[in-house]
Design a protein around this motif. Structure first.
Motif, PDB file in Angstrom:
ATOM      1  N   ASP A 162      -0.829 -25.940 -40.519  1.00 25.09           N
ATOM      2  CA  ASP A 162      -0.697 -25.726 -39.080  1.00 25.09           C
ATOM      3  C   ASP A 162       0.763 -25.522 -38.681  1.00 25.09           C
ATOM      4  OD1 ASP A 162      -3.413 -26.004 -38.848  1.00 25.09           O
ATOM      5  OD2 ASP A 162      -3.346 -28.083 -38.121  1.00 25.09           O
ATOM      6  N   ARG A 217       1.810 -22.020 -39.856  1.00 22.89           N
ATOM      7  CA  ARG A 217       1.182 -20.973 -39.038  1.00 22.89           C
ATOM      8  C   ARG A 217       1.863 -20.880 -37.679  1.00 22.89           C
ATOM      9  NH1 ARG A 217      -5.093 -21.639 -38.536  1.00 22.89           N
ATOM     10  NH2 ARG A 217      -4.876 -21.063 -40.733  1.00 22.89           N
ATOM     11  N   PHE A 218       2.207 -22.026 -37.096  1.00 20.07           N
ATOM     12  CA  PHE A 218       2.848 -22.005 -35.788  1.00 20.07           C
ATOM     13  C   PHE A 218       4.204 -21.302 -35.846  1.00 20.07           C
ATOM     14  CE2 PHE A 218       5.919 -23.957 -32.874  1.00 20.07           C
ATOM     15  CZ  PHE A 218       5.336 -23.610 -31.656  1.00 20.07           C
ATOM     16  N   VAL A 223       5.328 -19.139 -38.096  1.00 19.42           N
ATOM     17  CA  VAL A 223       5.194 -17.721 -38.435  1.00 19.42           C
ATOM     18  C   VAL A 223       4.740 -16.895 -37.233  1.00 19.42           C
ATOM     19  CG1 VAL A 223       3.878 -16.069 -39.819  1.00 19.42           C
ATOM     20  CG2 VAL A 223       4.815 -18.117 -40.891  1.00 19.42           C
ATOM     21  N   LYS A 224       3.859 -17.456 -36.384  1.00 16.59           N
ATOM     22  CA  LYS A 224       3.328 -16.705 -35.251  1.00 16.59           C
ATOM     23  C   LYS A 224       4.272 -16.667 -34.062  1.00 16.59           C
ATOM     24  CE  LYS A 224      -1.636 -17.154 -36.152  1.00 16.59           C
ATOM     25  NZ  LYS A 224      -2.934 -17.633 -35.608  1.00 16.59           N
ATOM     26  N   GLU A 225       5.185 -17.635 -33.959  1.00 18.55           N
ATOM     27  CA  GLU A 225       6.120 -17.684 -32.834  1.00 18.55           C
ATOM     28  C   GLU A 225       7.317 -16.775 -33.137  1.00 18.55           C
ATOM     29  OE1 GLU A 225       8.361 -18.035 -29.740  1.00 18.55           O
ATOM     30  OE2 GLU A 225       6.372 -18.983 -29.756  1.00 18.55           O
ATOM     31  N   PRO A 226       7.535 -15.677 -32.383  1.00 19.76           N
ATOM     32  CA  PRO A 226       8.576 -14.693 -32.736  1.00 19.76           C
ATOM     33  C   PRO A 226       9.970 -15.286 -32.853  1.00 19.76           C
ATOM     34  CG  PRO A 226       7.100 -13.801 -31.069  1.00 19.76           C
ATOM     35  CD  PRO A 226       6.745 -15.254 -31.217  1.00 19.76           C
ATOM     36  N   ARG A 278      10.177 -17.441 -35.996  1.00 21.36           N
ATOM     37  CA  ARG A 278      10.125 -16.588 -37.182  1.00 21.36           C
ATOM     38  C   ARG A 278      11.497 -15.964 -37.461  1.00 21.36           C
ATOM     39  NH1 ARG A 278       6.010 -13.773 -35.744  1.00 21.36           N
ATOM     40  NH2 ARG A 278       7.122 -11.953 -34.911  1.00 21.36           N
TER      41      ARG A 278
END
Length: 409
Positions: free
Chosen positions: A207, A210-211, A213-216, A219
Motif C-alpha cells: 500500500d 502504491r501510494f 508511485v501513484k502520487e505525481p 513519484r
C-alpha cells in the motif's frame, strides 16, 4: 512551536544524533584510508556496507513505525548505536580495530539509523500542526546543518590529532545524548486507529509503494532522489580519496572542508522557511537543485599546489550545503503535506528506499570508476551525473508549484 517542550526535546535528540552520524561518516572512512591504507575498492565496499540497510530495511521499517510510538523507536535506536560504537572504540583502544571489523560496525549503525530517520520524520507530523510543517522541518534541518558543521570537523580532527578509537567514542557519546533527550519526550502520540485485524506486513508495504508511485509529486521526489543519491555517493567515494591523495590534505583540513557544508546548509534551512513562500516552491526548488548539484563540477579542477585550493573547497561545500538543504526542506514539506497521517512512515520509508537505496550502489560504482579511470576523471564524470536530479525535477510538475504545497486527501 518552540514553546512546545516536546518539540524542543525532539530537536535536541535529532541534533545530537546527527552530530554522531556525521562524525562517524567521516571517522570510519578516514580511519580506513589514512590508518589502514584502504584502497578505492575497499573504501567503496565499506561505505556500501554502511548504506546497505537503507536498501534492505526501509520498507519494513516504514510499515512497522507507522503502527508504533516514535519515541520508543528513537530511544532504542540511540541506545543501540551508542553501545555498538562504544564497543568499537573499546576494541580500538585494545588494538583490535582492524579493517574487517569496521564492516559489521558500519552495517549495524546504518541499520539503526534507518529506524531513527524514519521515526523522527514521522514524529514531527505527530507533534506539530500541518501548517507548522515547513517551520518544523526548517528547525530540524537547521540542527542537521549544525551537525554538518561540527561532526566532520570533530571527526577529522580527532582522527588526525588523537586516534580513531577516540573519534569513534565521540560518536557514541552523541548518540547517548540523543538517547537522553528522546527519553524526555512526554506527549502521548495520536497513532492511526487499529480497526480489526491489522493488515499483513507485505500488504502494508504494498500500500505504501502504491501510494507513492501513484502520487505525481512523490513519484518525482523518488526518481530525483535516486538519481542524486546514486551519483552523489559515487562522487563522495572518489572525493574522500581525491582530497588526501591528489590534493595531499590532512585529516584535519579534510574535516574542516567537509564541515563547510554545514554553514551553507544552515543558511539553506533558514531560506527554506521563507523563500518558497515568496517566489514559489517550484522556482526555489529547481534553482537550488541546479546550484547545489552543479557546484561539484569545480572539484576536479583543483590542484595541490594552488593557493586557492582550500578556500575553493570551503566555497564549494558551502554552496552545495546551501542548495542541498533548501531542496531537502522543500521536498520534505511537500512529501509530508501530500501524505495522509496513517501513511507518513511508509511514504518516508519508500522514498528512502528508492532514493537512499541507491547509495551503496553508488559507493561501489565510485570505487570502481576511481580504479579504472583515475580519481580526477571519475570525479568529473560522477559530479556531472549529479545534474540528472534537477533535470528530472524540471521535467515534472514540481517546478510549477506556487506558494502553497499540495494537501493530502
Amino acid at each position: 512551536m518552540w514553546r512546545d517542550a516536546d518539540f524542543r526535546r525532539l530537536w535536541a535528540s535529532q541534533t545530537a544524533s546527527q552530530l554522531g552520524e556525521h562524525a562517524s561518516l567521516v571517522v570510519l572512512p578516514l580511519f580506513a584510508v589514512l590508518t589502514l591504507h584502504a584502497d578505492a575498492g575497499q573504501l567503496g565496499v565499506l561505505r556500501a556496507v554502511g548504506q546497505a540497510p537503507i536498501l534492505l530495511l526501509s520498507l519494513f521499517v516504514g510499515a512497522w513505525v507507522d503502527r508504533w510510538r516514535t519515541r520508543t523507536v528513537l530511544v532504542l535506536t540511540d541506545a543501540g548505536r551508542a553501545l555498538i560504537l562504544g564497543g568499537a572504540a573499546a576494541a580500538g583502544l585494545c588494538g583490535w580495530l582492524v579493517l574487517p571489523a569496521l564492516f559489521p560496525v558500519a552495517f549495524a549503525v546504518g541499520a539503526l539509523s534507518v529506524f531513527f530517520d524514519v521515526a523522527y520524520q514521522t514524529s514531527l507530523v505527530r507533534l506539530v500542526r500541518r501548517d507548522q510543517l515547513v517551520r518544523g522541518n526548517s528547525a530540524l534541518e537547521g540542527s542537521r546543518s549544525a551537525a554538518q558543521i561540527g561532526g566532520p570537523a570533530l571527526g577529522g580532527a580527532l582522527v588526525s590529532w588523537l586516534s580513531a578509537p577516540v573519534a569513534v567514542a565521540s560518536s557514541a557519546l552523541f548518540f547517548a545524548l540523543s538517547f537522553v533527550s528522546a527519553r524526555r519526550i512526554r506527549r502521548s502520540e495520536s497513532l492511526p486507529e487499529r480497526s480489526g485485524t491489522p493488515p499483513r506486513l507485505w500488504r502494508r508495504i504494498r500500500d505504501g509503494l502504491r501510494f507513492v508511485v501513484k502520487e505525481p509529486s512523490l513519484r518525482t521526489v523518488c526518481l530525483a532522489s535516486a538519481a542524486f543519491q546514486l551519483s552523489f555517493s559515487a562522487t563522495m567515494t572518489g572525493y574522500l580519496l581525491f582530497l588526501p591523495r591528489e590534493l595531499h590534505l590532512s585529516g584535519t583540513v579534510i574535516g574542516l572542508a567537509l564541515a563547510a557544508t554545514g554553514p551553507g546548509a544552515l543558511l539553506g534551512a533558514m531560506l527554506a522557511a521563507r523563500l518558497p513562500q515568496r517566489i514559489g516552491y517550484g522556482p526555489a526548488l529547481i534553482s537550488a537543485a541546479v546550484l547545489g548539484d552543479g557546484v561539484f563540477l569545480c572539484v576536479p579542477a583543483l590542484h595541490a599546489s594552488s593557493a586557492v585550493t582550500v578556500p575553493a573547497l570551503l566555497a564549494i561545500n558551502f554552496v552545495f550545503g546551501l542548495g542541498g538543504q533548501l531542496v531537502n526542506v522543500t521536498l520534505m514539506a511537500v512529501r509530508q503535506a501530500a501524505t495522509p497521517h496513517d501513511m507518513q512512515a511508509r511514504a518516508a520509508a519508500t522514498i528512502n528506499l528508492i532514493g537512499m537505496g541507491m547509495t551503496p550502489l553508488g559507493s561501489l560504482l565510485g570505487g570502481l570508476l576511481a580504479q579504472q579511470w583515475g580519481l580526477r576523471t571519475s570525479l568529473l564524470a560522477t559530479a556531472a551525473a549529479m545534474l540528472a536530479s534537477p533535470v528530472l525535477i524540471a521535467l515534472s510538475p514540481l517546478p510549477r508549484l506556487g506558494r502553497t504545497f499540495p494537501q493530502s486527501s
